[in-house]
Design a protein around this motif. Structure first.
Motif, PDB file in Angstrom:
ATOM      1  N   ARG A 256      53.988 -34.665   8.478  1.00 49.17           N
ATOM      2  CA  ARG A 256      54.137 -35.613   7.373  1.00 49.17           C
ATOM      3  C   ARG A 256      53.080 -35.328   6.313  1.00 49.17           C
ATOM      4  N   ARG A 257      53.482 -35.552   5.071  1.00 52.73           N
ATOM      5  CA  ARG A 257      52.528 -35.430   3.967  1.00 52.73           C
ATOM      6  C   ARG A 257      51.810 -36.738   3.778  1.00 52.73           C
ATOM      7  N   PRO A 258      50.505 -36.772   3.991  1.00 54.54           N
ATOM      8  CA  PRO A 258      49.808 -38.031   3.744  1.00 54.54           C
ATOM      9  C   PRO A 258      49.712 -38.305   2.251  1.00 54.54           C
ATOM     10  N   THR A 259      49.777 -39.582   1.889  1.00 60.47           N
ATOM     11  CA  THR A 259      49.460 -39.948   0.514  1.00 60.47           C
ATOM     12  C   THR A 259      47.941 -40.071   0.416  1.00 60.47           C
ATOM     13  N   LEU A 260      47.450 -40.088  -0.807  1.00 58.90           N
ATOM     14  CA  LEU A 260      46.007 -40.281  -1.004  1.00 58.90           C
ATOM     15  C   LEU A 260      45.598 -41.638  -0.416  1.00 58.90           C
ATOM     16  N   LYS A 261      46.482 -42.608  -0.522  1.00 64.27           N
ATOM     17  CA  LYS A 261      46.229 -43.939   0.038  1.00 64.27           C
ATOM     18  C   LYS A 261      46.010 -43.858   1.552  1.00 64.27           C
ATOM     19  N   SER A 262      46.879 -43.121   2.245  1.00 65.55           N
ATOM     20  CA  SER A 262      46.704 -42.957   3.699  1.00 65.55           C
ATOM     21  C   SER A 262      45.376 -42.288   4.008  1.00 65.55           C
ATOM     22  N   VAL A 263      45.004 -41.304   3.216  1.00 66.17           N
ATOM     23  CA  VAL A 263      43.737 -40.598   3.427  1.00 66.17           C
ATOM     24  C   VAL A 263      42.572 -41.586   3.319  1.00 66.17           C
ATOM     25  N   PHE A 264      42.622 -42.463   2.318  1.00 67.30           N
ATOM     26  CA  PHE A 264      41.548 -43.447   2.141  1.00 67.30           C
ATOM     27  C   PHE A 264      41.506 -44.434   3.322  1.00 67.30           C
ATOM     28  N   VAL A 265      42.660 -44.915   3.742  1.00 70.83           N
ATOM     29  CA  VAL A 265      42.713 -45.882   4.853  1.00 70.83           C
ATOM     30  C   VAL A 265      42.216 -45.243   6.144  1.00 70.83           C
ATOM     31  N   LEU A 266      42.681 -44.029   6.419  1.00 77.87           N
ATOM     32  CA  LEU A 266      42.268 -43.336   7.647  1.00 77.87           C
ATOM     33  C   LEU A 266      40.771 -43.050   7.621  1.00 77.87           C
ATOM     34  N   ALA A 267      40.285 -42.547   6.494  1.00 76.24           N
ATOM     35  CA  ALA A 267      38.856 -42.210   6.390  1.00 76.24           C
ATOM     36  C   ALA A 267      38.002 -43.450   6.652  1.00 76.24           C
ATOM     37  N   GLN A 268      38.381 -44.545   6.025  1.00 78.61           N
ATOM     38  CA  GLN A 268      37.638 -45.801   6.181  1.00 78.61           C
ATOM     39  C   GLN A 268      37.532 -46.201   7.649  1.00 78.61           C
ATOM     40  N   ASN A 269      38.624 -46.026   8.380  1.00 77.88           N
ATOM     41  CA  ASN A 269      38.648 -46.432   9.783  1.00 77.88           C
ATOM     42  C   ASN A 269      38.086 -45.370  10.720  1.00 77.88           C
ATOM     43  N   LEU A 270      37.757 -44.227  10.161  1.00 79.87           N
ATOM     44  CA  LEU A 270      37.112 -43.159  10.939  1.00 79.87           C
ATOM     45  C   LEU A 270      35.635 -43.032  10.533  1.00 79.87           C
ATOM     46  N   ASN A 271      35.173 -43.992   9.765  1.00 81.72           N
ATOM     47  CA  ASN A 271      33.767 -44.042   9.342  1.00 81.72           C
ATOM     48  C   ASN A 271      33.312 -42.786   8.611  1.00 81.72           C
ATOM     49  N   VAL A 272      34.167 -42.284   7.747  1.00 83.24           N
ATOM     50  CA  VAL A 272      33.832 -41.103   6.953  1.00 83.24           C
ATOM     51  C   VAL A 272      34.344 -41.372   5.528  1.00 83.24           C
ATOM     52  N   SER A 273      33.701 -40.787   4.531  1.00 80.28           N
ATOM     53  CA  SER A 273      34.200 -41.018   3.180  1.00 80.28           C
ATOM     54  C   SER A 273      35.444 -40.156   2.960  1.00 80.28           C
ATOM     55  N   PRO A 274      36.383 -40.643   2.159  1.00 80.55           N
ATOM     56  CA  PRO A 274      37.584 -39.861   1.885  1.00 80.55           C
ATOM     57  C   PRO A 274      37.251 -38.465   1.343  1.00 80.55           C
ATOM     58  N   SER A 275      36.251 -38.385   0.473  1.00 78.02           N
ATOM     59  CA  SER A 275      35.918 -37.067  -0.110  1.00 78.02           C
ATOM     60  C   SER A 275      35.356 -36.118   0.947  1.00 78.02           C
ATOM     61  N   ASP A 276      34.598 -36.649   1.902  1.00 76.22           N
ATOM     62  CA  ASP A 276      34.099 -35.785   2.987  1.00 76.22           C
ATOM     63  C   ASP A 276      35.253 -35.299   3.865  1.00 76.22           C
ATOM     64  N   LEU A 277      36.193 -36.185   4.110  1.00 75.42           N
ATOM     65  CA  LEU A 277      37.375 -35.802   4.896  1.00 75.42           C
ATOM     66  C   LEU A 277      38.139 -34.688   4.166  1.00 75.42           C
ATOM     67  N   VAL A 278      38.302 -34.854   2.861  1.00 71.34           N
ATOM     68  CA  VAL A 278      39.029 -33.849   2.073  1.00 71.34           C
ATOM     69  C   VAL A 278      38.249 -32.533   2.029  1.00 71.34           C
ATOM     70  N   ARG A 279      36.909 -32.630   1.997  1.00 69.81           N
ATOM     71  CA  ARG A 279      36.110 -31.405   2.006  1.00 69.81           C
ATOM     72  C   ARG A 279      36.332 -30.636   3.321  1.00 69.81           C
ATOM     73  N   GLU A 280      36.462 -31.371   4.410  1.00 70.84           N
ATOM     74  CA  GLU A 280      36.721 -30.707   5.698  1.00 70.84           C
ATOM     75  C   GLU A 280      38.101 -30.051   5.708  1.00 70.84           C
ATOM     76  N   VAL A 281      39.053 -30.686   5.030  1.00 70.66           N
ATOM     77  CA  VAL A 281      40.391 -30.093   4.928  1.00 70.66           C
ATOM     78  C   VAL A 281      40.310 -28.780   4.138  1.00 70.66           C
ATOM     79  N   GLU A 282      39.536 -28.792   3.050  1.00 73.55           N
ATOM     80  CA  GLU A 282      39.342 -27.554   2.264  1.00 73.55           C
ATOM     81  C   GLU A 282      38.762 -26.453   3.150  1.00 73.55           C
ATOM     82  N   LYS A 283      37.745 -26.803   3.937  1.00 76.53           N
ATOM     83  CA  LYS A 283      37.104 -25.807   4.814  1.00 76.53           C
ATOM     84  C   LYS A 283      38.086 -25.285   5.852  1.00 76.53           C
TER      85      LYS A 283
END
Lengths: 77, 77
Positions: free
Chosen positions: A44-71
């Motif tokens: 599934r393609r996550p929306t940016l909204k899903s990324v923000f909700v998931l990050a919040q509940n995983l105790n990580v900032s959305p931008s840090d999560l996205v940086r890990e995806v880039e890596k």
């Protein structure tokens, strides 16, 4: 590796790091457990909204999560 | 401010910084101009894929773009 798969890998890594089941994460996020599974498998393609909700509940900032995806994308390409 | 609106503000700021019209950015991204307009007005939820494609064509990393969205959300809440 496609973006969706890279996101799935990162999502699963964070969930496991918090020792959460897919169901527990789904409950925290008010999302469906099936949706978490589909995201983790890159089906599934996550929306940016899903990324923000998931990050919040995983105790990580959305931008840090996205940086890990880039890596993850660079690492596996 | 909702996430979609914050994203729209950041997107428009980057597009203007490169002196691109919505149409020019749409062409670069292989997206519809109307879609760019809807995103900038916060009327569409971008997927993570759209965020990556837009960031790439705006010469910014997706994670930096997302960090700006986080800041925009904090600033206006």
């Amino acid at each position: 590796m496609e973006l969706e798969h890279a996101f799935g890998v990162v999502l699963k890594r964070h969930r496991k790091a918090l020792s959460l089941s897919q169901e527990e994460l789904a409950l925290r996020c008010n999302l469906d457990r099936t949706f978490i599974g589909l995201l983790e498998r890159g089906e599934r393609r996550p929306t940016l909204k899903s990324v923000f909700v998931l990050a919040q509940n995983l105790n990580v900032s959305p931008s840090d999560l996205v940086r890990e995806v880039e890596k993850q994308l660079t690492q596996d390409s």
